[in-house]
Design a protein around this motif. Structure first.
Motif, PDB file in Angstrom:
ATOM      1  N   GLU A 517       0.853  -1.181   0.000  1.00  0.00           N
ATOM      2  CA  GLU A 517       0.000   0.000   0.000  1.00  0.00           C
ATOM      3  C   GLU A 517       0.893   1.237   0.000  1.00  0.00           C
ATOM      4  O   GLU A 517       1.902   1.286   0.704  1.00  0.00           O
ATOM      5  N   VAL A 518       0.530   2.213  -0.796  1.00  0.00           N
ATOM      6  CA  VAL A 518       1.205   3.508  -0.781  1.00  0.00           C
ATOM      7  C   VAL A 518       0.287   4.467  -0.035  1.00  0.00           C
ATOM      8  O   VAL A 518      -0.861   4.680  -0.427  1.00  0.00           O
ATOM      9  N   ILE A 519       0.787   5.023   1.058  1.00  0.00           N
ATOM     10  CA  ILE A 519      -0.061   5.836   1.928  1.00  0.00           C
ATOM     11  C   ILE A 519       0.513   7.245   2.041  1.00  0.00           C
ATOM     12  O   ILE A 519       1.742   7.440   1.999  1.00  0.00           O
ATOM     13  N   PRO A 520      -0.340   8.255   2.172  1.00  0.00           N
ATOM     14  CA  PRO A 520       0.166   9.627   2.301  1.00  0.00           C
ATOM     15  C   PRO A 520       0.884   9.817   3.627  1.00  0.00           C
ATOM     16  O   PRO A 520       0.470   9.295   4.662  1.00  0.00           O
ATOM     17  N   SER A 521       1.959  10.557   3.586  1.00  0.00           N
ATOM     18  CA  SER A 521       2.705  10.861   4.803  1.00  0.00           C
ATOM     19  C   SER A 521       1.894  11.791   5.699  1.00  0.00           C
ATOM     20  O   SER A 521       1.049  12.561   5.232  1.00  0.00           O
ATOM     21  N   SER A 522       2.158  11.734   6.972  1.00  0.00           N
ATOM     22  CA  SER A 522       1.465  12.616   7.916  1.00  0.00           C
ATOM     23  C   SER A 522       1.964  14.053   7.803  1.00  0.00           C
ATOM     24  O   SER A 522       1.329  14.973   8.315  1.00  0.00           O
ATOM     25  N   ARG A 523       3.081  14.235   7.119  1.00  0.00           N
ATOM     26  CA  ARG A 523       3.669  15.579   6.991  1.00  0.00           C
ATOM     27  C   ARG A 523       3.533  16.066   5.553  1.00  0.00           C
ATOM     28  O   ARG A 523       4.178  15.527   4.649  1.00  0.00           O
ATOM     29  N   GLN A 524       2.691  17.072   5.333  1.00  0.00           N
ATOM     30  CA  GLN A 524       2.500  17.661   4.015  1.00  0.00           C
ATOM     31  C   GLN A 524       2.715  19.170   4.120  1.00  0.00           C
ATOM     32  O   GLN A 524       2.735  19.743   5.214  1.00  0.00           O
ATOM     33  N   ASP A 525       2.861  19.852   2.973  1.00  0.00           N
ATOM     34  CA  ASP A 525       2.938  21.313   2.982  1.00  0.00           C
ATOM     35  C   ASP A 525       1.933  21.876   1.985  1.00  0.00           C
ATOM     36  O   ASP A 525       1.168  21.131   1.361  1.00  0.00           O
ATOM     37  N   ASP A 526       1.937  23.192   1.816  1.00  0.00           N
ATOM     38  CA  ASP A 526       0.915  23.848   1.010  1.00  0.00           C
ATOM     39  C   ASP A 526       1.039  23.560  -0.481  1.00  0.00           C
ATOM     40  O   ASP A 526       0.117  23.874  -1.241  1.00  0.00           O
ATOM     41  N   CYS A 527       2.166  23.003  -0.924  1.00  0.00           N
ATOM     42  CA  CYS A 527       2.303  22.666  -2.347  1.00  0.00           C
ATOM     43  C   CYS A 527       1.523  21.396  -2.703  1.00  0.00           C
ATOM     44  O   CYS A 527       1.305  21.124  -3.882  1.00  0.00           O
ATOM     45  N   ALA A 528       1.158  20.619  -1.702  1.00  0.00           N
ATOM     46  CA  ALA A 528       0.440  19.362  -1.942  1.00  0.00           C
ATOM     47  C   ALA A 528      -1.035  19.668  -2.166  1.00  0.00           C
ATOM     48  O   ALA A 528      -1.787  19.864  -1.225  1.00  0.00           O
ATOM     49  N   LYS A 529      -1.433  19.716  -3.424  1.00  0.00           N
ATOM     50  CA  LYS A 529      -2.812  20.014  -3.779  1.00  0.00           C
ATOM     51  C   LYS A 529      -3.543  18.721  -4.130  1.00  0.00           C
ATOM     52  O   LYS A 529      -2.957  17.669  -4.299  1.00  0.00           O
ATOM     53  N   GLY A 530      -4.839  18.822  -4.294  1.00  0.00           N
ATOM     54  CA  GLY A 530      -5.620  17.676  -4.724  1.00  0.00           C
ATOM     55  C   GLY A 530      -5.971  16.749  -3.580  1.00  0.00           C
ATOM     56  O   GLY A 530      -5.619  16.975  -2.423  1.00  0.00           O
ATOM     57  N   VAL A 531      -6.655  15.688  -3.916  1.00  0.00           N
ATOM     58  CA  VAL A 531      -7.178  14.748  -2.930  1.00  0.00           C
ATOM     59  C   VAL A 531      -6.537  13.383  -3.141  1.00  0.00           C
ATOM     60  O   VAL A 531      -6.486  12.877  -4.256  1.00  0.00           O
ATOM     61  N   TRP A 532      -6.042  12.800  -2.085  1.00  0.00           N
ATOM     62  CA  TRP A 532      -5.433  11.465  -2.149  1.00  0.00           C
ATOM     63  C   TRP A 532      -6.541  10.423  -2.041  1.00  0.00           C
ATOM     64  O   TRP A 532      -7.273  10.368  -1.061  1.00  0.00           O
ATOM     65  N   GLU A 533      -6.659   9.585  -3.056  1.00  0.00           N
ATOM     66  CA  GLU A 533      -7.626   8.494  -3.041  1.00  0.00           C
ATOM     67  C   GLU A 533      -6.862   7.183  -2.959  1.00  0.00           C
ATOM     68  O   GLU A 533      -6.145   6.803  -3.896  1.00  0.00           O
ATOM     69  N   ALA A 534      -6.979   6.496  -1.839  1.00  0.00           N
ATOM     70  CA  ALA A 534      -6.187   5.291  -1.603  1.00  0.00           C
ATOM     71  C   ALA A 534      -6.636   4.145  -2.493  1.00  0.00           C
ATOM     72  O   ALA A 534      -7.831   3.855  -2.613  1.00  0.00           O
ATOM     73  N   ALA A 535      -5.675   3.492  -3.123  1.00  0.00           N
ATOM     74  CA  ALA A 535      -5.960   2.302  -3.920  1.00  0.00           C
ATOM     75  C   ALA A 535      -5.988   1.081  -3.013  1.00  0.00           C
ATOM     76  O   ALA A 535      -5.472   1.093  -1.885  1.00  0.00           O
TER      77      ALA A 535
END
Length: 919
Positions: A517-535
């Motif tokens: 599984e590829v999961i979003p990190s708990s640490r993001q910044d303002d450049c990270a746009k859009g919505v993460w949809e988990a496969a």
């Protein structure tokens, strides 16, 4: 004229006409084809296994280029079906049409007279086609894009005695498949061809596309009853159990290389393996894409009832393999044509009595060998590793391929000559070649010259060296020419890694035992746009641009033993990142999970966009550890590591081209191991239909809707002097110039003092197009006059001065699509931005969100996405139909020269928070 059986064909056609009925006097032509026994059928346990195999490499028409690979692919497919340790199809039950036998008539007759009369309930049918694919204008209105997909046969696009012979359409093929399906739903269709083509470099690359442009004057094919849902699929709703395996999708091309189809190669590698359990189509579908990706950018597609055993075979266990014929020295091997064999290929030698999963268990192998020389279907080999406790090698032992030949890992690199646009000056080209020759890693895995190449080095408009991949997209731009050698070696090493297959024996299964599984990190910044949809686990993951992410791995709870896990991320720019990054040993017990999140194990979704990166996770026994972090290193660095196990040594040889250097006294791999692979893709504007920045809970699911804060940068060419760059920039300025709705939708005389004053009044769809071109400094028509949609659809439209019609061509970025509603007398025009996602720019007076979600409509100069139906044929309502497509001539010229293709410069700092994300 190309070589063909033309005289006999003309005689047959003159007696009968173009299309064959069931009682055709041309049946004799089928009877004379070797292996196509009309009167003889064999069944086993009350079931008949029937196959029709077609391989077309020779074409009568001079407008259809010949192909080297399809006839041999067809023969290899026959071998896997009917040969030793194959799938049990009696040879008399297999009809094979090659080259001049593969005519439109004979294909129809093979269905009518060979398959249909013999087929009964629960029988098994396979149809395989290798050759060119194409398109033609849809005649019965069942295709959303107005195009029928076609098979291009030996006599397609010719004229016989005054009768034109066209391609074999998908409508016609679907009609025949429907007749088969009514008798038995166990039908498998395999197509190693494609019906669309992406930009390639033609004869300047080593891969050839199995696609030919649509003929401008296609013959009328007989109308076929519709059998599907208009989706253009080979397995429509009326045939849900039909299995379709196709070589290319998503607009990619089916490719062949060195006279073999890349998809067929991968298919045969997977189908030829031994197992204790029946291989299902679903299992094959998980393994084939990675093997294809190792050599090509094409994306295979699988659909239908994939949980069925392949070709209905539930008892086959032995692998398709070679045999030891002489003990030598040298050791001699022989066998059927198998993918990946050649000098340097490694094979595992097993006792000839073994079968099933035992032939994928290194502990049960006698030895490992590498091929020295190969001639036809025989080879000489040397032993590169022995299992000390195993019995001596014997004649009749089987040799199972485990890693492919050197040529399957080596890549060909073309340095574009100085005489061509973007070419590299001779002195720089010589220096690049010398740098590669001096690099101990690169020189063993690269062939460099100015002839055909899989990869191409050329110059950007700024004079920097850039690397383009087989798909003709920029993979990398180098600050220094000397950086190219190491990067090219990285690409070759990736090619090798992607062709690895685990050897789990009866204990582990690839793409099953380990769940990724590829999961979003708990640490993001303002450049990270859009919505993460988990496969889902082990499914391909789409990631929004600039999001940080980590890898999570789970060992199946039913696994028989713990595994050490690690892996590697393979980026399309050539970079490889091994993990655990610190070299630690990460042991998982059955049912346990771990997330790699230590220093160096958090990744970021960056450039390039919309291409597939690869993620491989490995699992090895505790006694067989591998330093996966060293895959980030060069071969020289890895060689300093003293703790190399058998698998580690084998991989190091495999990835550096030194396979023949292992001494006989060294041990081979002696424990099972497994792997799982998934693909990763980065998108800008990712998942915009899921949530909105303006308080919307979602977006319309059935109607066109406005996309807020759309990012045009992924579509901009790197060359700012291109016409497409200028128009897209001006169009985007118009969409972003005012907050909220931008400039509203309104038509008026445009007679205010300034453009800004006019824009404040509003702008309609036709005026928006006029504005984007004229204010970008490009000629629109004589006098740059404003044209409404009624003017645009005229046959003598003034647009023809600088545009060309593109009505029958797939849409491209920058195309103008003009719609008219004859009932209401109004019209609409948009500019295509993303042809695949159906995103367009323009001034819109309609927003589907307002109707379905009961929100304030977002209208005016905006980006919109079509949701009404998966095509470009209508806008907003059924009666608003597309009447014209116009392509700016300069756009077409720029795209053909690659200057107009999407670049990377506009997004170079998209993830840099210090530069405000590149804005």
């Amino acid at each position: 004229m190309k070589r063909s059986n033309r005289l006999a064909l003309e005689i047959c056609c003159s007696l009968l006409g173009l299309y064959l009925a069931a009682a055709s006097p041309c049946l004799a032509a089928i009877q004379q084809i070797p292996g196509c026994a009309i009167e003889q059928t064999t069944e086993s346990d009350g079931v008949r296994k029937l196959a029709l195999i077609v391989g077309v490499g020779q074409y009568i028409s001079d407008k259809v280029p010949d192909l080297a690979g399809p006839p041999e692919d067809a023969r290899r497919m026959q071998e896997i079906l009917s040969g030793k340790n194959g799938y049990g199809f009696p040879r008399e039950n297999v009809c094979m049409l090659l080259d001049d036998q593969a005519t439109v008539q004979n294909l129809q007759a093979a269905f009518d007279s060979f398959l249909l009369p013999r087929l009964k309930e629960k029988d098994i049918v396979v149809f395989y086609y290798a050759g060119h694919g194409s398109q033609t204008v849809d005649k019965n209105g069942d295709e959303p894009d107005g195009q029928d997909e076609t098979l291009v046969l030996h006599d397609s696009r010719t004229e016989q005695n005054g009768t034109k012979i066209g391609d074999f359409t998908d409508d016609r093929l679907n009609g025949l498949l429907a007749k088969l399906y009514k008798k038995s739903d166990n039908v498998t269709v395999i197509l190693d061809s494609c019906n669309s083509g992406t930009a390639t470099r033609g004869d300047r690359e080593t891969m050839v596309a199995r696609f030919v442009e649509p003929a401008p004057d296609q013959a009328d094919a007989p109308q076929t009853e519709g059998v599907g849902d208009g989706a253009g699929d080979l397995a429509p709703e009326s045939m849900p159990n039909l299995i379709a395996l196709t070589a290319a999708s998503d607009g990619t091309s089916a490719l062949e290389q060195a006279g073999r189809g890349i998809f067929t190669d991968a298919l045969l590698q997977v189908l030829g393996q031994g197992s204790n359990q029946a291989l299902t189509y679903a299992q094959a579908a998980r393994q084939i894409p990675a093997l294809v990706a190792a050599r090509s950018y094409q994306i295979p597609y699988f659909q239908g009832k994939l949980d069925r055993p392949v070709f209905g075979n539930s008892t086959r266990t032995a692998p398709v393999a070679w045999e030891v014929t002489e003990l030598g020295p040298p050791l001699k091997l022989a066998g059927p044509p198998l993918p990946g064999l050649g000098a340097g290929a490694e094979l595992r030698i097993y006792d000839g009595a073994l079968s099933g999963a035992d032939t994928r268990d290194p502990a049960k192998a006698k030895a490992s060998v590498a091929i020295d020389t190969m001639t036809g279907l025989t080879a000489t080999a040397n032993i590169v590793g022995k299992n000390a406790a195993a019995a001596a090698l014997a004649i009749g032992d089987i040799a199972v391929p485990v890693r492919p030949a050197d040529d399957y890992v080596r890549i060909n690199v073309r340095i574009k000559p100085e005489s061509e646009p973007g070419g590299v000056p001779a002195d720089r080209a010589a220096a690049i070649k010398q740098a590669i020759a001096d690099d101990p890693d690169a020189k063993t895995l690269l062939n460099v010259g100015d002839g055909p190449g899989d990869f191409e080095l050329s110059l950007t408009s700024d004079g920097l060296l850039q690397l383009k991949g087989p798909e003709n997209r920029v993979r990398n731009i180098f600050g220094q020419d000397s950086d190219a050698a190491h990067n090219l070696w990285q690409h070759a090493r990736q090619k090798g890694l992607l062709q690895l297959r685990g050897e789990g024996g009866s204990e582990f299964s690839d793409n099953q035992s380990l769940q990724i599984e590829v999961i979003p990190s708990s640490r993001q910044d303002d450049c990270a746009k859009g919505v993460w949809e988990a496969a889902a686990p082990n499914a391909d993951q789409v990631m929004p641009l600039c999001h940080r992410w980590n890898v999570k791995v789970t060992l199946d709870k039913n696994a028989p033993a713990p595994l050490l896990v690690g892996g590697v991320v393979l980026s399309t720019d050539g970079s490889s990142f091994g993990f655990p990054a610190d070299g630690r040993r990460e042991l998982l017990k059955p049912g346990e999970s771990t997330t790699f999140s230590a220093a160096g194990e958090t990744f970021r979704a960056g450039l390039p966009l919309d291409v597939w990166d690869q993620l491989i996770v490995f699992g090895t026994k505790e006694k067989n550890p591998v330093r996966w972090d060293l895959l980030t290193q060069s071969a020289r660095t890895r060689a300093a590591d003293p703790a190399k196990t058998g698998l580690y040594r084998a991989l190091d040889r495999y990835l550096t081209g030194t396979r023949g250097q292992m001494q006989d006294s060294e041990s081979a791999e002696d424990t099972t191991w497994t792997l799982s692979k998934i693909k990763l893709r980065v998108e800008a504007n990712s998942r915009f239909q899921k949530t909105g920045d303006r308080g919307l809970a979602g977006f319309s699911q059935t109607r066109e809707f406005t996309i807020p804060h759309f990012d045009i940068r992924p579509y901009l060419p790197d060359d700012r002097d291109t016409a497409l760059y200028k128009v897209l920039q001006k169009a985007d300025w118009l969409a972003q110039a005012a907050a909220g709705d931008g400039f509203g939708y309104k038509g008026h005389a445009w007679n205010a003092a300034t453009d800004l004053d006019n824009l404040k009044r509003g702008i309609d769809c036709s005026r928006a197009i006029w504005f984007a071109f004229t204010r970008a400094g490009l000629p629109y028509n004589a006098g740059d006059k404003y044209l409404n949609t009624a003017d645009m659809v005229k046959t003598d439209s003034p647009l023809a001065q600088h545009f060309e019609r593109c009505d029958s061509a797939p849409p491209q970025t920058g195309d103008l699509l003009v719609y008219r509603d004859p009932k209401r007398g109004d019209g609409h025009v948009v500019m295509v931005v993303d042809p695949l996602k159906r995103i367009a720019w323009g001034s819109h007076g309609y927003d589907g969100n307002a109707k379905e979600l009961k929100v304030k409509p977002d209208i005016g100069v905006e980006y919109q996405l079509i949701k009404y139906k998966k095509d470009w044929e209508r806008w907003d309502r059924k009666t608003m139909r597309q009447k014209a497509c116009w392509r700016y001539r300069q756009f077409g010229e720029e795209t053909r020269s690659a200057r107009g293709l999407p670049g990377v410069k506009a997004l170079a700092k998209a993830c840099d928070i210090k530069s405000r994300c590149g804005n």
